[in-house]
Design an enzyme around this catalytic site. Structure first.
Site, PDB file in Angstrom:
ATOM      1  N   HIS A  28       0.828  -1.205   0.000  1.00 42.39           N
ATOM      2  CA  HIS A  28       0.000   0.000   0.000  1.00 42.39           C
ATOM      3  C   HIS A  28       0.864   1.258   0.000  1.00 42.39           C
ATOM      4  O   HIS A  28       2.106   1.175  -0.050  1.00 42.39           O
ATOM      5  CB  HIS A  28      -1.002  -0.026   1.161  1.00 42.39           C
ATOM      6  CG  HIS A  28      -0.375  -0.063   2.540  1.00 42.39           C
ATOM      7  ND1 HIS A  28       0.455   0.928   3.005  1.00 42.39           N
ATOM      8  CD2 HIS A  28      -0.463  -0.977   3.540  1.00 42.39           C
ATOM      9  CE1 HIS A  28       0.835   0.652   4.234  1.00 42.39           C
ATOM     10  NE2 HIS A  28       0.306  -0.518   4.581  1.00 42.39           N
ATOM     11  N   HIS A  31       4.003   1.465   2.381  1.00 37.41           N
ATOM     12  CA  HIS A  31       5.143   0.663   1.920  1.00 37.41           C
ATOM     13  C   HIS A  31       5.766   1.324   0.693  1.00 37.41           C
ATOM     14  O   HIS A  31       6.987   1.386   0.550  1.00 37.41           O
ATOM     15  CB  HIS A  31       4.698  -0.745   1.509  1.00 37.41           C
ATOM     16  CG  HIS A  31       3.883  -1.467   2.536  1.00 37.41           C
ATOM     17  ND1 HIS A  31       2.689  -2.074   2.238  1.00 37.41           N
ATOM     18  CD2 HIS A  31       4.088  -1.681   3.858  1.00 37.41           C
ATOM     19  CE1 HIS A  31       2.196  -2.643   3.327  1.00 37.41           C
ATOM     20  NE2 HIS A  31       3.023  -2.410   4.334  1.00 37.41           N
ATOM     21  N   CYS A 136       1.432  -6.312  22.499  1.00 37.23           N
ATOM     22  CA  CYS A 136       0.595  -5.861  21.373  1.00 37.23           C
ATOM     23  C   CYS A 136       0.933  -6.728  20.170  1.00 37.23           C
ATOM     24  O   CYS A 136       2.075  -6.727  19.706  1.00 37.23           O
ATOM     25  CB  CYS A 136       0.840  -4.392  21.048  1.00 37.23           C
ATOM     26  SG  CYS A 136       0.052  -3.912  19.483  1.00 37.23           S
ATOM     27  N   CYS A 139       2.125  -4.689  17.010  1.00 37.30           N
ATOM     28  CA  CYS A 139       3.536  -4.290  17.024  1.00 37.30           C
ATOM     29  C   CYS A 139       4.459  -5.476  17.241  1.00 37.30           C
ATOM     30  O   CYS A 139       5.662  -5.350  17.071  1.00 37.30           O
ATOM     31  CB  CYS A 139       3.815  -3.276  18.131  1.00 37.30           C
ATOM     32  SG  CYS A 139       2.869  -1.773  17.966  1.00 37.30           S
ATOM     33  N   CYS A 153      -2.366   0.330  23.194  1.00 31.38           N
ATOM     34  CA  CYS A 153      -1.195   0.562  22.347  1.00 31.38           C
ATOM     35  C   CYS A 153      -1.435   1.856  21.576  1.00 31.38           C
ATOM     36  O   CYS A 153      -2.456   1.984  20.897  1.00 31.38           O
ATOM     37  CB  CYS A 153      -1.018  -0.600  21.363  1.00 31.38           C
ATOM     38  SG  CYS A 153       0.021  -0.142  19.963  1.00 31.38           S
ATOM     39  N   HIS A 156      -1.891   1.149  17.675  1.00 31.81           N
ATOM     40  CA  HIS A 156      -3.020   0.363  17.167  1.00 31.81           C
ATOM     41  C   HIS A 156      -4.333   0.652  17.886  1.00 31.81           C
ATOM     42  O   HIS A 156      -5.379   0.155  17.484  1.00 31.81           O
ATOM     43  CB  HIS A 156      -2.697  -1.137  17.248  1.00 31.81           C
ATOM     44  CG  HIS A 156      -1.601  -1.537  16.301  1.00 31.81           C
ATOM     45  ND1 HIS A 156      -0.266  -1.528  16.651  1.00 31.81           N
ATOM     46  CD2 HIS A 156      -1.646  -1.912  15.005  1.00 31.81           C
ATOM     47  CE1 HIS A 156       0.456  -1.898  15.608  1.00 31.81           C
ATOM     48  NE2 HIS A 156      -0.345  -2.131  14.597  1.00 31.81           N
ATOM     49  N   LYS A 305     -12.266  16.147  -2.189  1.00 29.68           N
ATOM     50  CA  LYS A 305     -13.612  16.254  -2.742  1.00 29.68           C
ATOM     51  C   LYS A 305     -13.631  15.767  -4.178  1.00 29.68           C
ATOM     52  O   LYS A 305     -14.666  15.559  -4.767  1.00 29.68           O
ATOM     53  CB  LYS A 305     -14.060  17.724  -2.748  1.00 29.68           C
ATOM     54  CG  LYS A 305     -14.383  18.264  -1.381  1.00 29.68           C
ATOM     55  CD  LYS A 305     -14.679  19.756  -1.471  1.00 29.68           C
ATOM     56  CE  LYS A 305     -13.426  20.554  -1.197  1.00 29.68           C
ATOM     57  NZ  LYS A 305     -13.363  21.895  -1.616  1.00 29.68           N
ATOM     58  N   LYS A 308     -14.812  10.349  -5.182  1.00 32.12           N
ATOM     59  CA  LYS A 308     -15.176   9.804  -3.870  1.00 32.12           C
ATOM     60  C   LYS A 308     -13.832   9.662  -3.164  1.00 32.12           C
ATOM     61  O   LYS A 308     -12.859   9.178  -3.742  1.00 32.12           O
ATOM     62  CB  LYS A 308     -15.903   8.476  -4.017  1.00 32.12           C
ATOM     63  CG  LYS A 308     -15.147   7.451  -4.851  1.00 32.12           C
ATOM     64  CD  LYS A 308     -15.964   6.183  -4.964  1.00 32.12           C
ATOM     65  CE  LYS A 308     -15.274   5.093  -5.769  1.00 32.12           C
ATOM     66  NZ  LYS A 308     -13.920   5.179  -6.165  1.00 32.12           N
TER      67      LYS A 308
END
Ligand code: MSP
Length: 639
Positions: A28, A31, A136, A139, A153, A156, A305, A308
């Site tokens: 994503h 990364h 966690c 993590c 955490c 998260h 705006k 979407k």
């Protein structure tokens, strides 16, 4: 004759790593950001002549991968294979120039992890003990009570799980004083400064020993401890070692060449493992500590705006295919100040694409190549005598080169690009100031025209080099347009005058077509000029100033000074006549955003009705149109 610029600085060895990404999620935006900036840095260092090794990869063991595989109904290895390929394919598609891709499930990695574990165990650095603490899973580490925020955490926002079991521990606490001193003595070890301070902050609390194992009865998916196969090693002890395992065992040539010249690049979320655990692990294992840890901030998704709004970071990465990899790279590199957080939105991306790429860069390349093709049949002339105007361009190049170099030492990509865009501005102003289209009409001024055309061609060559690390595709396109193709280049070629006269120049297809903003026209602009009244100078506050976009420009026949411009102000188009023909090439004006007086009395000039006035500054015969330093739609009010 080629002449050579400064002698090359001594070759440096540069080993750059990205985090290895967990395979429990698709690649994503986050990364991609780290990987893209690593790529830009490595390309830059290769151009500088350094010996470079660029490592990325995937982190494939641990609870959350095992859970994700189970959720997908797959065996962990098959699942990890699939997601690791998705990462590799994404990086290939984005043109990432990595030298190696390490996976923690590879034998070469497991061998090194086990060798380090065995060595530490023999040296008494690892012991068996019992520990209970707040863990966690996001993590994959224990949190101290102080680190938790409202019992959760902070990364998260989830409550940790209390885990108590017998495990192996690394005596990290022993290294606390050593690490504080080590960091104190090396102001550059962790950059930017704020993250160095944050690590020193962690180290003001007692440093606890690090749990490095999981019982196999609970977790199968890991690397077995060489001294107790009832246990597998815990995620960070496995993952961090990738940075050395990818280079091979001690004694192997790659390991000897590149370690410890390592610079790690990470997001701020994994500062503690890299700033605290990793140096302690290296120290205990008798391996020299890395050279530098470079830490960047986090992207959040801004609600745009335009379409979407982008719902998640995977959709955000998909915009690289919509707008092109170079435009996407440019936005990420330019928008985020290295070390700080930034907000990502499609609107901001399109704004930069239109303003910086289509307008500043794309128009420059198209103006220059159109000129050389039209007035010199596409053959770059040899320059005639130089004037101070050319000296300014040469000096600007020198300044930009130094600024880019300094910025890249700091991973300050945004500053490097801002410096390059200053150079683009200087060259654009050089075209406006030298008016080659006027020179071309006068055969007696051929020498001057040749100098101007040569300067412009040479500026494009320098620009292609300056841009190579950041916008590799665009850089190559520019080089092809000016007849250089894929000939090798180095930063040492960034000295003025290296483009050989006679080079053949082609007309450039638009490098970055403008993207129409689908934004609604602001309500105010629809009534531009209608009800604000006519103004006098004294009535300045009533002057209705607006952003306008020039959509067409042509000379006014029988006039030396006037251009007839069609401009868009909000939704409407108007004709405005402007006395700028001696300073501006009509073709170069199209697409420019300017400031106009929208509610001026109409006037008729050379038989053409002019409906508004375009603002320009002038001094000593030089005109400069007022433009925007950030993109806004036509019709936006100026206050
Ligand atoms: N596997 C560990 C790292 C082990 S390194 C020895 C891990 N993986 S991860 O898949 O969660 O990747 C975290 C990294 O992804 C961050 O450090 C950063 O490089 C990048 N990013 C993930 N989301 C991000 C943003 N929203 N913004 C910027 N970068 C972020 O942690």
């Amino acid at each position: 004759m080629r002449h050579f610029g400064q002698p090359m600085a001594a070759q440096r060895t540069f080993y750059l790593t990205t985090p290895i990404y967990y395979v429990n999620a698709a690649p994503h935006l986050g990364h991609a950001y780290t990987t893209i900036i690593a790529d830009a840095m490595c390309r830059y260092r290769r151009l500088a002549g350094d010996r470079v090794y660029f490592l990325t990869g995937t982190d494939e063991h641990g609870d959350k991968i095992a859970q994700a595989a189970a959720g997908a109904g797959e065996a962990p290895q098959a699942y990890a294979d699939r997601i690791a390929s998705a990462f590799r394919e994404t990086w290939n598609r984005l043109g990432i120039s990595y030298d190696d891709f390490i996976r923690t499930t590879e034998e070469r990695h497991k061998r090194v992890v086990q060798a380090i574990l065995a060595r530490l165990y023999e040296a008494g650095e690892i012991y068996f003990g019992k520990y209970g603490g707040n863990y966690c899973f996001g993590c994959e580490r224990f949190y101290t009570d102080k680190e938790l925020v409202d019992g959760k955490c902070p990364d998260h926002q989830t409550a940790p799980t209390f885990i108590k079991e017998q495990n192996y521990f690394f005596r990290m606490g022993r290294y606390q004083d050593w690490l504080v001193r080590y960091i104190d003595e090396r102001p550059d070890l962790i950059r930017p400064e704020r993250y160095r301070n944050e690590v020193l902050g962690f180290l003001r609390e007692p440093l606890e020993d690090l749990c490095i194992s999981r019982p196999r009865s609970r977790l199968q998916w890991g690397i077995p401890l060489p001294f107790d196969d009832r246990y597998v090693t815990y995620v960070w002890f496995d993952a961090l070692i990738n940075y050395v395992s990818a280079l091979g065992q001690p004694g192997e040539p790659r390991r000897e060449t590149f370690w410890p010249h390592a610079q790690h690049l990470i997001g701020k979320d994994i500062l503690k493992p890299h700033g605290v655990y990793w140096p302690c692990m290296l120290k205990a294992a008798g391996i020299p500590v890395y050279r530098r840890l470079n830490v960047h901030g986090y992207w959040s998704l801004g609600g745009g705006k335009m379409s979407k709004s982008i719902g998640n970071v995977v959709e955000a990465l998909a915009l690289t295919d919509t707008y092109g990899h170079d435009a996407f790279r440019y936005f990420l590199l330019r928008e985020m100040t290295f070390g700080l957080d930034a907000s990502f939105s499609e609107e901001a991306l399109v704004g930069r694409l239109n303003a910086d790429l289509a307008n500043d860069l794309g128009n420059l390349v198209s103006r220059v190549t159109t000129l050389i093709v039209n007035v010199a049949s596409g053959v770059l002339p040899a320059p005639g005598p130089e004037t101070p105007q050319e000296a300014l361009v040469g000096a600007a190049l020198e300044k930009t080169r130094a600024e880019v170099h300094a910025a890249m030492e700091e991973f300050a990509f945004q500053r490097a690009l801002a410096a390059i865009w200053e150079f683009i501005g200087v060259v654009n102003r050089y075209v406006d100031g030298t008016t080659p289209w006027v020179l071309a009409r006068d055969p007696a001024r051929k020498d001057r025209l040749d100098t101007v055309l040569y300067t412009l061609g040479e500026s494009l060559r320098c620009l292609s080099l300056l841009l190579a690390a950041f916008l590799p595709n665009t850089s190559l396109k520019i080089r092809q347009i000016i007849g250089l193709g894929e000939a090798p280049m180095t930063l040492a070629d960034l000295t003025w005058g290296k483009l050989a006269p006679g080079a053949s120049v082609r007309k450039a297809p638009a490098l970055f077509p403008r993207v129409e903003e689908k934004k609604a026209v602001p309500a105010e602009s629809r009534k531009a000029g209608a009800d604000r009244g006519r103004v006098t100078v004294a009535d300045f506050s009533k002057v209705d100033l607006r952003v306008a976009e020039i959509v067409a420009a042509e000379p006014v026949s029988k006039s030396r000074k006037l251009l007839k411009l069609t401009v868009k102000v909000g939704a409407e188009q108007r004709i405005m006549v402007a006395g700028i023909a001696e300073q501006y090439d009509p073709a170069g004006l199209v697409g420019k955003k300017v400031i106009v007086v929208a509610n001026l009395e109409p006037a008729t000039l050379m038989g053409i009705q002019s409906n508004g006035m375009i603002l320009a500054a002038s001094e000593g015969g030089t005109l400069s149109l007022l433009t925007l330093d950030r993109d806004l739609p036509p019709g936006s009010p100026v206050k």
